[in-house]
Design a protein around this motif. Structure first.
Motif, PDB file in Angstrom:
ATOM      1  N   TYR A 123      -5.439  25.207 167.140  1.00 22.20           N
ATOM      2  CA  TYR A 123      -5.701  26.643 166.992  1.00 22.20           C
ATOM      3  C   TYR A 123      -6.140  26.966 165.572  1.00 22.20           C
ATOM      4  O   TYR A 123      -7.119  27.680 165.340  1.00 22.20           O
ATOM      5  N   SER A 124      -5.400  26.439 164.613  1.00 19.43           N
ATOM      6  CA  SER A 124      -5.665  26.760 163.212  1.00 19.43           C
ATOM      7  C   SER A 124      -7.070  26.324 162.799  1.00 19.43           C
ATOM      8  O   SER A 124      -7.805  27.074 162.146  1.00 19.43           O
ATOM      9  N   GLN A 128      -9.682  28.521 164.686  1.00 17.70           N
ATOM     10  CA  GLN A 128      -9.672  29.899 164.188  1.00 17.70           C
ATOM     11  C   GLN A 128     -10.450  30.010 162.885  1.00 17.70           C
ATOM     12  O   GLN A 128     -11.119  31.016 162.624  1.00 17.70           O
ATOM     13  N   ASN A 129     -10.367  28.974 162.073  1.00 17.21           N
ATOM     14  CA  ASN A 129     -11.117  28.964 160.811  1.00 17.21           C
ATOM     15  C   ASN A 129     -12.621  28.910 161.050  1.00 17.21           C
ATOM     16  O   ASN A 129     -13.411  29.209 160.143  1.00 17.21           O
ATOM     17  N   CYS A 130     -13.007  28.535 162.280  1.00 17.23           N
ATOM     18  CA  CYS A 130     -14.430  28.532 162.644  1.00 17.23           C
ATOM     19  C   CYS A 130     -14.863  29.880 163.214  1.00 17.23           C
ATOM     20  O   CYS A 130     -16.017  30.035 163.631  1.00 17.23           O
ATOM     21  N   LEU A 148     -13.421  31.401 165.943  1.00 16.78           N
ATOM     22  CA  LEU A 148     -13.240  31.510 167.392  1.00 16.78           C
ATOM     23  C   LEU A 148     -12.025  32.382 167.712  1.00 16.78           C
ATOM     24  O   LEU A 148     -11.007  32.314 167.018  1.00 16.78           O
ATOM     25  N   ASN A 149     -12.143  33.178 168.777  1.00 13.13           N
ATOM     26  CA  ASN A 149     -11.003  33.994 169.200  1.00 13.13           C
ATOM     27  C   ASN A 149     -10.075  33.182 170.101  1.00 13.13           C
ATOM     28  O   ASN A 149     -10.357  32.029 170.444  1.00 13.13           O
ATOM     29  N   ASN A 150      -8.977  33.797 170.501  1.00  8.74           N
ATOM     30  CA  ASN A 150      -7.935  33.104 171.252  1.00  8.74           C
ATOM     31  C   ASN A 150      -8.461  32.487 172.551  1.00  8.74           C
ATOM     32  O   ASN A 150      -8.219  31.313 172.847  1.00  8.74           O
ATOM     33  N   ILE A 193     -10.776  29.503 172.023  1.00 11.46           N
ATOM     34  CA  ILE A 193     -10.040  28.306 171.598  1.00 11.46           C
ATOM     35  C   ILE A 193      -9.451  27.590 172.813  1.00 11.46           C
ATOM     36  O   ILE A 193      -9.545  26.361 172.938  1.00 11.46           O
ATOM     37  N   ASN A 211      -1.184  36.945 170.767  1.00 15.31           N
ATOM     38  CA  ASN A 211      -1.437  38.374 170.946  1.00 15.31           C
ATOM     39  C   ASN A 211      -0.174  39.169 171.243  1.00 15.31           C
ATOM     40  O   ASN A 211      -0.196  40.393 171.249  1.00 15.31           O
TER      41      ASN A 211
END
Length: 459
Positions: free
Chosen positions: A17-18, A21-23, A25-27, A30, A96
């Motif tokens: 995820y981490s 997310q740095n790219c 991308l949303n939840n 991912i 979320n």
């Protein structure tokens, strides 16, 4: 050492995820990327990063947010993730949602899904329809493996979850996965011998838990889909309904279905909005006698999800119509003696406070030899026996009237006197006396108005 949350490797998923997310991308994206990796892992064997990247482009279609080396890095990190751990993370440990709410879902759905295993054993259906299987994710792998002779149909309302469940059960010939919109005005369910549902509070859509509105309408739409001779087992909470809506639901169940049992399940503890007591009702769509019996069962579940059947009551369908709460403890209390018959009779009923004065005795500081401006007799618990009140042995004390309004506490002929403390219930009608008499603080008197007789109240 990896940190374990809810029994799975949360740390591995969190690392993926981490990175993604740095790219940017949303939840949901991912989750989709991890599913892409798990799909490739199960379908192909790769010798190098070039063949892996080529297969990803050829078989999964969507563009990956990175080059060949980056995809290989993510693949290496995510390929050992268990698919059910991923579903659990997506649904339960969803970023979320607040921590309190996530734990609440976990507490309710995990504990109750264990109970539904007992239902399957009880009715032995050949086909089982599970609505919103994400609420049963902890039990599904073992359940579908143990019951290979049963056909399972999983209906989810989340597109990513459908994709995940299809991948998870791809090799299970006894499992089908499809989608349905539980919020739709028209719901058509596939046929199944047993339908299991936990449609309470929230439904999972588009990566989030969403509040179910008009829950009574939803239940009625689902109930209409129950075919003849099929079972429907569902979780419900009184708190979801305005009183009249709950009455409509119960009336529908009593008139049009055969209620097999009502199960009150006491969880070890509640979390957030999750109460300690939840109810599971088991019904069957079949012809029934008008006076059939219904079992009300009390269960407890401990921290290890072990269920204990505590007690049960058999109630006639016609009696259950008039019972306010379908709960074991409530029904067991009102069923004692003649109270149940009285509550369900056509006799006009009034509140006691509307037809009588109810006064509790005061603690009096005085003695036979103390100084005071008024001498009174004191009725105590020991003054009351099966014959009534023995006026000859009452304690007589002197008190100062200025301490309180004494006249309010003086007993009159015809007052109903009864105990209000301790475990021993005593009551008697106050006899006529010429002396001022009051009651101790462990007694109350009930003085009905002229239209009612205390002797009737004593009955």
């Amino acid at each position: 050492m990896l940190k374990l949350i809810y029994g799975f490797d949360e740390n591995r998923i969190a690392r993926v995820y981490s990175v993604l997310q740095n790219c940017g991308l949303n939840n949901n994206r991912i989750i989709d990327e991890i599913l892409r990796i798990l799909y490739l892992r199960d379908k192909f064997e790769f010798t190098n990063k070039e063949s892996l990247y080529k297969a990803m482009k050829e078989y999964t279609g969507e563009n990956f947010p990175g080059d060949e080396s980056f995809f290989y890095e993510i693949y290496s990190l995510a390929k050992d993730i268990n698919i059910f751990d991923l579903i659990n993370y997506y649904v339960v440990y969803n970023p979320n949602e607040s921590k309190n709410r996530r734990i609440g879902y976990q507490s309710l759905f995990t504990n109750i899904s264990v109970y539904f295993k007992k239902v399957i054993e009880k009715y032995n259906p050949q086909s089982i329809l599970i609505l919103e299987p994400e609420k049963f994710v902890d039990e599904l792998p073992l359940l579908t493996e143990q019951l290979k002779d049963k056909r399972f149909i999983l209906l989810t309302g989340d597109k990513l979850l459908k994709k995940a469940f299809c991948l998870a059960f791809e090799k299970r010939e006894n499992v089908e996965v499809s989608t349905f919109d539980i919020t739709s005005e028209t719901i058509t369910l596939p046929e199944a011998d047993l339908t299991i549902s936990m449609n309470v509070f929230y439904t999972f859509r588009e990566g989030k838990w969403k509040l179910i509105r008009n829950i009574n309408e939803l239940w009625n739409r689902i109930i209409k889909n129950i075919k003849k001779d099929d079972y429907y087992c569902f979780l419900y909470l009184d708190e979801l309904f305005v009183n009249d809506k709950l009455d409509i639901l119960r009336g529908n169940l009593l008139e049009n279905f055969h209620i097999k049992s009502i199960n009150n399940i006491y969880l070890k503890r509640g979390y957030g909005f999750i109460p300690r007591l939840v109810n599971v009702i088991e019904i069957k769509n079949e012809k029934k006698d008008d006076d059939y019996d219904i079992e009300i069962v009390s269960w407890t579940v401990d921290k290890d999800k072990n269920y204990s059947r505590n007690n049960s009551i058999i109630k006639n369908r016609n009696e259950l119509k008039n019972i306010e709460k379908w709960e074991y403890e409530y029904i067991s209390k009102i069923s004692e003696g003649n109270l149940f018959k009285y509550q369900n009779s056509k006799i006009k009923k009034v509140k006691l406070k509307d037809i009588a004065d109810i006064v509790r005795g005061r603690m009096l500081l005085g003695s036979k030899n103390s100084e005071g401006d008024r001498e009174i007799d004191l009725i105590n618990i020991s003054s009351i026996d099966d014959e009534g009140i023995d006026l000859s042995n009452l304690r007589r004390i002197n008190i100062k009237q200025k301490w309180f309004q004494l006249d309010k506490y003086l007993v009159r002929e015809g007052d109903l006197i009864l105990t209000c403390r301790g475990t021993l219930l005593k009551m008697a009608i106050a006899p006529k006396t010429d002396r001022d008499t009051t009651i101790a603080s462990n007694l109350i008197y009930i003085r009905p108005n002229k239209d009612y007789d205390s002797r009737y109240l004593k009955l």
